[in-house]
Scaffold this active site. Sequence first.
Site, PDB file in Angstrom:
ATOM      1  N   LYS A  35       0.838  -1.192   0.000  1.00 44.17           N
ATOM      2  CA  LYS A  35       0.000   0.000   0.000  1.00 44.17           C
ATOM      3  C   LYS A  35       0.879   1.251   0.000  1.00 44.17           C
ATOM      4  CE  LYS A  35      -4.191  -1.879   0.533  1.00 44.17           C
ATOM      5  NZ  LYS A  35      -5.376  -1.600  -0.294  1.00 44.17           N
ATOM      6  N   ASP A  91      -0.616  -0.331  -4.497  1.00 41.48           N
ATOM      7  CA  ASP A  91      -2.017   0.088  -4.439  1.00 41.48           C
ATOM      8  C   ASP A  91      -2.092   1.423  -3.722  1.00 41.48           C
ATOM      9  OD1 ASP A  91      -4.736   0.335  -4.363  1.00 41.48           O
ATOM     10  OD2 ASP A  91      -5.111  -1.412  -3.099  1.00 41.48           O
ATOM     11  N   GLU A 124      -2.076   0.326  -8.592  1.00 42.11           N
ATOM     12  CA  GLU A 124      -3.538   0.259  -8.611  1.00 42.11           C
ATOM     13  C   GLU A 124      -4.133   1.612  -8.199  1.00 42.11           C
ATOM     14  OE1 GLU A 124      -6.627  -2.458  -6.026  1.00 42.11           O
ATOM     15  OE2 GLU A 124      -4.692  -3.344  -6.601  1.00 42.11           O
ATOM     16  N   ASP A 174      -9.368  -0.741 -10.071  1.00 38.49           N
ATOM     17  CA  ASP A 174     -10.157  -1.429  -9.054  1.00 38.49           C
ATOM     18  C   ASP A 174     -11.450  -0.662  -8.846  1.00 38.49           C
ATOM     19  OD1 ASP A 174     -11.202  -2.878  -6.992  1.00 38.49           O
ATOM     20  OD2 ASP A 174      -9.539  -2.583  -5.601  1.00 38.49           O
ATOM     21  N   LYS A 215     -13.244  -8.497  -7.893  1.00 39.62           N
ATOM     22  CA  LYS A 215     -13.648  -9.104  -6.632  1.00 39.62           C
ATOM     23  C   LYS A 215     -14.791 -10.103  -6.909  1.00 39.62           C
ATOM     24  CE  LYS A 215     -12.236  -5.215  -3.762  1.00 39.62           C
ATOM     25  NZ  LYS A 215     -11.426  -4.570  -4.833  1.00 39.62           N
TER      26      LYS A 215
END
Length: 254
Positions: free
Chosen positions: A154, A182, A208, A231, A252
């Site tokens: 992250k 991300d 991301e 995403d 997802k």
Amino acid sequence: VESLFAFRYQVPLAAPLDLGPHTMATREGWLVQIGLDGDATGWGDVAPLPGFSPESLADAAEALQGLAPEVIGLAADEALARVADAAMPSTVRFGVELALHHAQAVATATTLPHVLGASPAHAMSYNGLLTDEDALPEGIQSLREAGYRAVKLKVGRGSIDDDITRVKAVHGAAGDVALRLDANRAWTMEEAGRFAAGIDGVPIAYIEEPLRDPSRLPAFADGTDVPVALDETIQEGGRLADHPYAGAAVSKPA
């Protein structure tokens, strides 16, 4: 289908997980148990994700309660068709379909992958997650030893310079493990550009959702050598074909 039960669960996470504006300390949901004739039982998971799923846990419970009388008494294939046609939250559809397929696998003495496809893969790879609490070089070494071939880090929660330093440290310890980043839409275009320049030469699989304003993602991808993954942009609707600049998309199942 002879029975449909739902059991509420709450599982504490080993460390809090930031999902953009949401921080999760626990994972909550409903375990769905579906019983077929002959005592075959299957299980599914209904777990709305805060910040992504439009439905709440209460919404999911209401949908499950309404669905039960619709599928009791139907054959498994008929129940699957009924679920496919019904208007319900996607997490509920996912969990119920999973439970029905699992019950079919038990009833036929096979496995869930073989119910879903004639020639399933023998293994599935997935990435490990490096959290802020990890000592990053040691953390990625631990994940490598556990067999992970990709890790996700992250970024976007501290300064740009700190993120650049962290990414370089992880890259130095990663070896042949792919590095995925991300940002959860943390940055302006200028900030994302500074980050991209700072990690120039560091091979990453993708970053991301780097931008607060997703409409500028094509310009970011065109102006840097950093692969972009989608995403939230996909969750919000539209077609993947409308984003030809993207190098990857995060899907997802629920």
